[in-house]
Design an enzyme around this catalytic site. Sequence first.
Site, short mmCIF file in Angstrom:
data_model
loop_
_atom_site.label_atom_id
_atom_site.label_comp_id
_atom_site.label_asym_id
_atom_site.label_seq_id
_atom_site.Cartn_x
_atom_site.Cartn_y
_atom_site.Cartn_z
N SER A 1 0.80 -1.22 0.00
CA SER A 1 0.00 0.00 0.00
C SER A 1 0.84 1.27 0.00
CB SER A 1 -0.93 0.02 1.21
OG SER A 1 -0.18 -0.02 2.41
N ASP B 1 -3.82 8.13 7.75
CA ASP B 1 -4.69 7.22 8.51
C ASP B 1 -3.82 6.55 9.56
OD1 ASP B 1 -3.28 5.22 7.19
OD2 ASP B 1 -4.92 4.67 5.85
N HIS C 1 -0.62 5.01 7.26
CA HIS C 1 0.00 5.59 6.06
C HIS C 1 0.32 7.07 6.23
CE1 HIS C 1 -2.40 2.08 4.60
NE2 HIS C 1 -1.22 1.81 4.07
#
Length: 362
Positions: free
Chosen positions: A46, A337, A340
């Site tokens: 991610s 978040d 991240h």
Amino acid sequence: MARSNGCAIMHVRVLLALAFFSVVLIVGDAQSSATLVPAIISFGDSSIDVGNNDYLYTIFKADYPPYGRDFKNREATGRFCNGKLATDITAETLGFTSFPPAYLSPQASGKNLLIGANFASAASGYYDETAYLYHAIPLSQQLEYFKEYQVKLAKVAGSKTASSILSDALYIVSTGSSDFLQNYYINPFLNKHQSPDEYSSMLVGIFSNFIKDLHSLGARRIGVTSLPPLGCVPAAITLFGFGSNGCVSRLNNDAKNFNKKLNAATNSLAKQFHNLKIAVFDIYQPLYDLVINPSSQGFFEARRGCCGTGTFETTILLCNPKSIGTCKNATGYVFWDSVHPSEAANQVLADSLLLAGINLIT
Ligand SMILES: *[C@@H]1O[C@H](CO)[C@@H](O)[C@H](O)[C@H]1NC(C)=O
């Protein structure tokens, strides 16, 4: 707000400008004169996925608001960020005006393939089993897609141009966090049978083989990111911090130990393959410095993500439109978040990527 380690970054920018200028002089045609490398080809999780998971049956998706809130057209592309990823910023610095497409997206066809492709998948890792847990694309499958891409590229560009694109391209590998946070630490089948040190050795073994495969497929310039300070991401502090508000040193030590092995493996690969340029992009130190002393670089919040309160994280780790208390402006937040970095933090990471990567592209 002083957000970069001034002189060094300026120096790199000047070097890049010079290199850019000479590329423009040497290369005549419009296509290749626009960028310092013809293409960027990415693998990982991610931290670098630009939307492949949008096309998968997985819970790890970022194709809904508020993800992408500060991206072009406020579009939730599947990037796990409010805006650009560190590697997006790097691409722009290298002269790209659009980003290489997520390989599973409809955009990954025709001439769009000329500037590279992105094979990364959120919740994937070095270890294929990590990806299987979350229905993400395992690294071995990312490599299979890359082989498929090569065939498509040859059809679009012709085989001679395709092979020069593939050998001049910048390859970026950015993965490993999920192998720990979303697998090892929560998976008794692993953590009861292997020490973190043994697990790291196994992962770095997979890394070395992956680089050898990439090299045999024509890659000549490869950058690999280190692990971030795993113990400093808000979710890790909540889940593994036993109520303490500081970084979890056990997790940070595991990350540092992994990074040491990664550096050693990278040096050994560089010795083994003389026609391979390979560098580690260290994101541990710049992110750690940001978390420990956010105000020195113009940030004010390093403990909570902008989206998600920093107290309710679960192993799902994501934010959603109903997340309570999502901040209005993420520029002062290190984390977007609970795992991240924000676009603002990614800018800092991109600066340090550039410093480490300058030898790869000049
Ligand atoms: C967020 O704050 C920064 C710095 O304080 C400012 O430059 C920027 O315009 C703000 N962005 C939004 C969307 O309000």
